[in-house]
Design an enzyme around this catalytic site. Structure first.
Site, mmCIF file in Angstrom:
data_model
loop_
_atom_site.group_PDB
_atom_site.id
_atom_site.type_symbol
_atom_site.label_atom_id
_atom_site.label_comp_id
_atom_site.label_asym_id
_atom_site.label_seq_id
_atom_site.Cartn_x
_atom_site.Cartn_y
_atom_site.Cartn_z
ATOM 1 N N LEU A 260 0.816 -1.202 0.000
ATOM 2 C CA LEU A 260 0.000 0.000 0.000
ATOM 3 C C LEU A 260 0.857 1.264 0.000
ATOM 4 O O LEU A 260 1.704 1.445 0.878
ATOM 5 C CB LEU A 260 -0.925 -0.005 1.226
ATOM 6 C CG LEU A 260 -1.881 1.194 1.359
ATOM 7 C CD1 LEU A 260 -2.857 1.231 0.196
ATOM 8 C CD2 LEU A 260 -2.618 1.152 2.692
ATOM 9 N N ASP A 261 0.616 2.117 -1.008
ATOM 10 C CA ASP A 261 1.284 3.419 -1.129
ATOM 11 C C ASP A 261 2.808 3.310 -1.179
ATOM 12 O O ASP A 261 3.524 4.226 -0.772
ATOM 13 C CB ASP A 261 0.883 4.348 0.038
ATOM 14 C CG ASP A 261 -0.614 4.637 0.076
ATOM 15 O OD1 ASP A 261 -1.231 4.625 -1.004
ATOM 16 O OD2 ASP A 261 -1.149 4.862 1.172
ATOM 17 N N GLU A 262 3.305 2.202 -1.702
ATOM 18 C CA GLU A 262 4.751 1.984 -1.767
ATOM 19 C C GLU A 262 5.270 1.886 -3.199
ATOM 20 O O GLU A 262 6.458 1.668 -3.415
ATOM 21 C CB GLU A 262 5.129 0.699 -1.014
ATOM 22 C CG GLU A 262 4.922 0.755 0.491
ATOM 23 C CD GLU A 262 6.033 1.487 1.198
ATOM 24 O OE1 GLU A 262 7.023 1.867 0.543
ATOM 25 O OE2 GLU A 262 5.920 1.709 2.425
#
Length: 303
Positions: free
Chosen positions: A246-248
């Site tokens: 997530l969000d990486e």
């Protein structure tokens, strides 16, 4: 790392693209390979030997990854097959991963939304009026809120609700739409759902998200409230490729606005929406223009 000719740009073979002077076509070639001497000479030499005109060329060697990246626009009377034939010795010699497409060809795009309208409106306006090289072939919403906006712009709207119990079925429907509509790019325009690891892997490098925060700070939910709680002096937005983490995912573009202690959370949200829409628009445009190349967990962006 070699990518066979028949798999390099599956959509480019069906569209002749815009013609330039004297019946020529402008193509864009991107390559990546292990860095070393002679790469630029091999590519440009093959084009020069044909008498083709290079109109734009950028390259970058990354000492951290040991990879070399190059983007070339070339004006030529050659067909795609003739260009591939001329360049294949260079592709093979350096183990290149490559793509070849017509400059300005509109990328078939599926936009996923929830309730926030600003990013969807901006993308559809830029497609219609500002030459954004995308063809939005559909809008998918997990709520009905933005149907009227999609239909105003003449775009099919697909309501695919997502709950804890229907998530697998919703994602199966999303896969069907990607296949049925021959989608090349998926844009999460404030789509407030997390895609499965499997779908992220299957669409690696083809899904762009806008996160309403300046990553890597304030990940996950309610980032503006997190930012306000920390008393930040800058707020921002990050557009990145989606991965299972997530969000990486690899970051394509970021932007910021200055704020101060007088701003409430609602102010940060309002200011942030403007940052989000322009950040996402730049990322989508650069991707569609083949200006973004993946470099492991990072990107190389030829602006």
């Amino acid at each position: 790392m070699h990518e066979p000719p028949h798999g390099s740009a599956p959509h480019a073979t069906t569209a002749p693209g815009p013609l330039t002077a004297a019946g020529t076509t402008e193509w864009v070639l991107t390559v990546s390979c292990p860095d070393g001497p002679g790469i630029v000479a091999a590519v440009t030499g093959a084009l020069a030997a044909r008498g083709d005109n290079i109109t734009e060329s950028q390259q970058f060697g990354d000492p951290a990854s040991g990879l070399f990246f190059m983007r070339v626009q070339v004006e030529t009377t050659a067909t795609r097959e003739e260009l591939v034939t001329a360049l294949t010795p260079a592709f093979d010699s350096f183990g290149m991963t490559w793509e070849l497409d017509v400059v300005g060809r509109r990328v078939r795009t599926l936009v996923l939304v929830s309730r926030a309208a600003h990013c969807l409106v901006d993308l559809l306006y830029r497609e219609r009026s500002q030459g954004m090289p995308i063809d939005v072939v559909g809008v998918v919403g997990n709520h009905e809120d933005l149907r009227d906006i999609a239909e105003f712009y003449g775009k099919p709207f697909h309501h695919v609700p997502v709950t804890k119990d229907t998530k697998a079925a919703a994602e199966a429907r999303l896969r069907e739409l990607v296949d049925e509509l021959d989608v090349e790019l998926v844009v999460l325009a404030r789509y407030m759902q997390i895609l499965s690891d499997e779908l992220c892997r299957d669409l690696a490098g083809k899904v762009i998200n806008i996160h309403h925060s300046f990553l890597p700070s304030f990940k996950g939910a309610r980032p503006y409230a997190q930012a306000h709680d920390r008393g930040v002096k800058l707020i921002g937005a990050t557009s990145h490729y989606v991965t299972g983490d997530l969000d990486e995912g690899p970051i394509i573009e970021q932007d910021v606005e200055r704020v101060d202690h007088s701003r409430a959370v609602a102010d940060l949200v309002s200011i942030g929406e403007d940052v989000e829409r322009r950040t996402l628009a730049r990322a989508v445009r650069w991707h569609a223009e083949h200006r973004v190349l993946l470099d492991g967990h990072r990107t190389v962006v030829f602006r």
